[in-house]
Design a protein around this motif. Structure first.
Motif, PDB file in Angstrom:
ATOM      1  N   ILE A 152      40.936  47.146  53.361  1.00  0.00           N
ATOM      2  CA  ILE A 152      41.619  46.345  52.348  1.00  0.00           C
ATOM      3  C   ILE A 152      41.761  44.903  52.809  1.00  0.00           C
ATOM      4  O   ILE A 152      41.548  43.962  52.039  1.00  0.00           O
ATOM      5  CB  ILE A 152      42.994  46.961  52.025  1.00  0.00           C
ATOM      6  N   LEU A 170      49.975  47.224  48.843  1.00  0.00           N
ATOM      7  CA  LEU A 170      49.019  46.464  48.046  1.00  0.00           C
ATOM      8  C   LEU A 170      49.737  45.552  47.073  1.00  0.00           C
ATOM      9  O   LEU A 170      50.722  45.941  46.450  1.00  0.00           O
ATOM     10  CB  LEU A 170      48.127  47.412  47.232  1.00  0.00           C
ATOM     11  N   VAL A 229      45.515  37.841  55.647  1.00  0.00           N
ATOM     12  CA  VAL A 229      45.994  39.019  54.922  1.00  0.00           C
ATOM     13  C   VAL A 229      46.675  39.977  55.900  1.00  0.00           C
ATOM     14  O   VAL A 229      46.149  40.295  56.961  1.00  0.00           O
ATOM     15  CB  VAL A 229      44.825  39.740  54.211  1.00  0.00           C
ATOM     16  N   SER A 268      39.837  41.884  50.961  1.00  0.00           N
ATOM     17  CA  SER A 268      40.678  40.823  50.403  1.00  0.00           C
ATOM     18  C   SER A 268      40.195  39.457  50.871  1.00  0.00           C
ATOM     19  O   SER A 268      40.189  38.488  50.106  1.00  0.00           O
ATOM     20  CB  SER A 268      42.143  41.030  50.812  1.00  0.00           C
ATOM     21  N   GLN A 301      45.028  42.910  44.972  1.00  0.00           N
ATOM     22  CA  GLN A 301      44.296  43.827  45.846  1.00  0.00           C
ATOM     23  C   GLN A 301      44.031  45.158  45.155  1.00  0.00           C
ATOM     24  O   GLN A 301      42.935  45.702  45.237  1.00  0.00           O
ATOM     25  CB  GLN A 301      45.079  44.049  47.144  1.00  0.00           C
ATOM     26  N   GLU A 302      45.034  45.675  44.460  1.00  0.00           N
ATOM     27  CA  GLU A 302      44.830  46.951  43.747  1.00  0.00           C
ATOM     28  C   GLU A 302      43.773  46.791  42.660  1.00  0.00           C
ATOM     29  O   GLU A 302      42.920  47.664  42.473  1.00  0.00           O
ATOM     30  CB  GLU A 302      46.135  47.444  43.133  1.00  0.00           C
TER      31      GLU A 302
END
Length: 213
Positions: A87, A105, A100, A91, A109-110
């Motif tokens: 993630i 989240l 980050v 990102s 990001q989601e």
């Protein structure tokens, strides 16, 4: 229950068909990842429902899981597994976010993870529909807030003859020469496997039969 069986040749053909679909999905994902993307099916197996649930549960506490259902003539689902490291890197690469931090989240990001799952599953489903001449579509991806293994169990108990055919897919892309791998689980139910096998039996077993799709 009579166990569903497929020959090695039939499983190899299914794997090759999926690899063709994943090649198209990789091209679509590359536009988001902004670099070269490779998707491949390294493994294929028929497993028991309880083993599938254990496999999914293993990732529950360490990964964000995005689920997309495949519906229509063929039924199945994809589960994309994103670790905290994935993630953070996605990102940085796809959202141009700096510094980050790992953790909960945010909405951007989601949305990114949902879009990646939508791109890959959508492209795969489109290719499968073309190759197998089937009417199938992918439902919008979702990020289950409860335990995915529990929600899958609720679905599976409604189909007592369900014996999942599970493919593990390695989604790999590079950014600044750094390789990032995302695991993906793709599974079909027994009825779908039988339909695919019946379709395969109508094929003429030549490379041009589906490699030119």
């Amino acid at each position: 229950m009579t166990e569903t069986r497929a020959s090695e040749l039939e499983l190899d053909i299914i794997k090759e068909i999926l690899n063709i679909g994943l090649a198209r999905a990789a091209d679509s994902f590359a536009t988001v990842a902004k670099d070269k993307v490779l998707l491949k099916v390294p493994d294929i197996q028929l497993i028991k429902v309880e083993d599938l649930l254990k496999l999914v549960a293993k990732y529950e506490n360490t990964h964000t899981i995005i689920q997309s259902d495949i519906k229509g003539d063929l039924n199945g689902a994809t589960l994309m597994l994103f670790s905290q490291e994935h993630i953070v890197r996605l990102s940085e690469v796809c959202l141009n976010l700096k510094n980050v931090k790992k953790g909960e989240l945010n909405s951007m990001q989601e949305s990114l993870l949902l879009e990646i799952s939508n791109i890959i599953t959508g492209a795969l489903v489109t290719q499968l529909a073309n190759i197998l001449k089937a009417n199938i579509y992918g439902s919008p991806p979702k990020a289950p807030k409860n335990y995915v293994a529990d929600s899958l169990k609720d679905i599976l108990v409604q189909h007592p003859l369900f014996q999942p055919l599970v493919f593990t897919v390695i989604t790999q892309f590079t950014n600044n020469s750094k390789v990032i791998q995302l695991p993906l689980l793709l599974f079909f139910d027994t009825s779908t496997l039988l339909k695919i096998l019946n379709i395969i039996k109508t094929f003429e077993f030549t490379k041009s039969n589906f490699l030119d799709k």
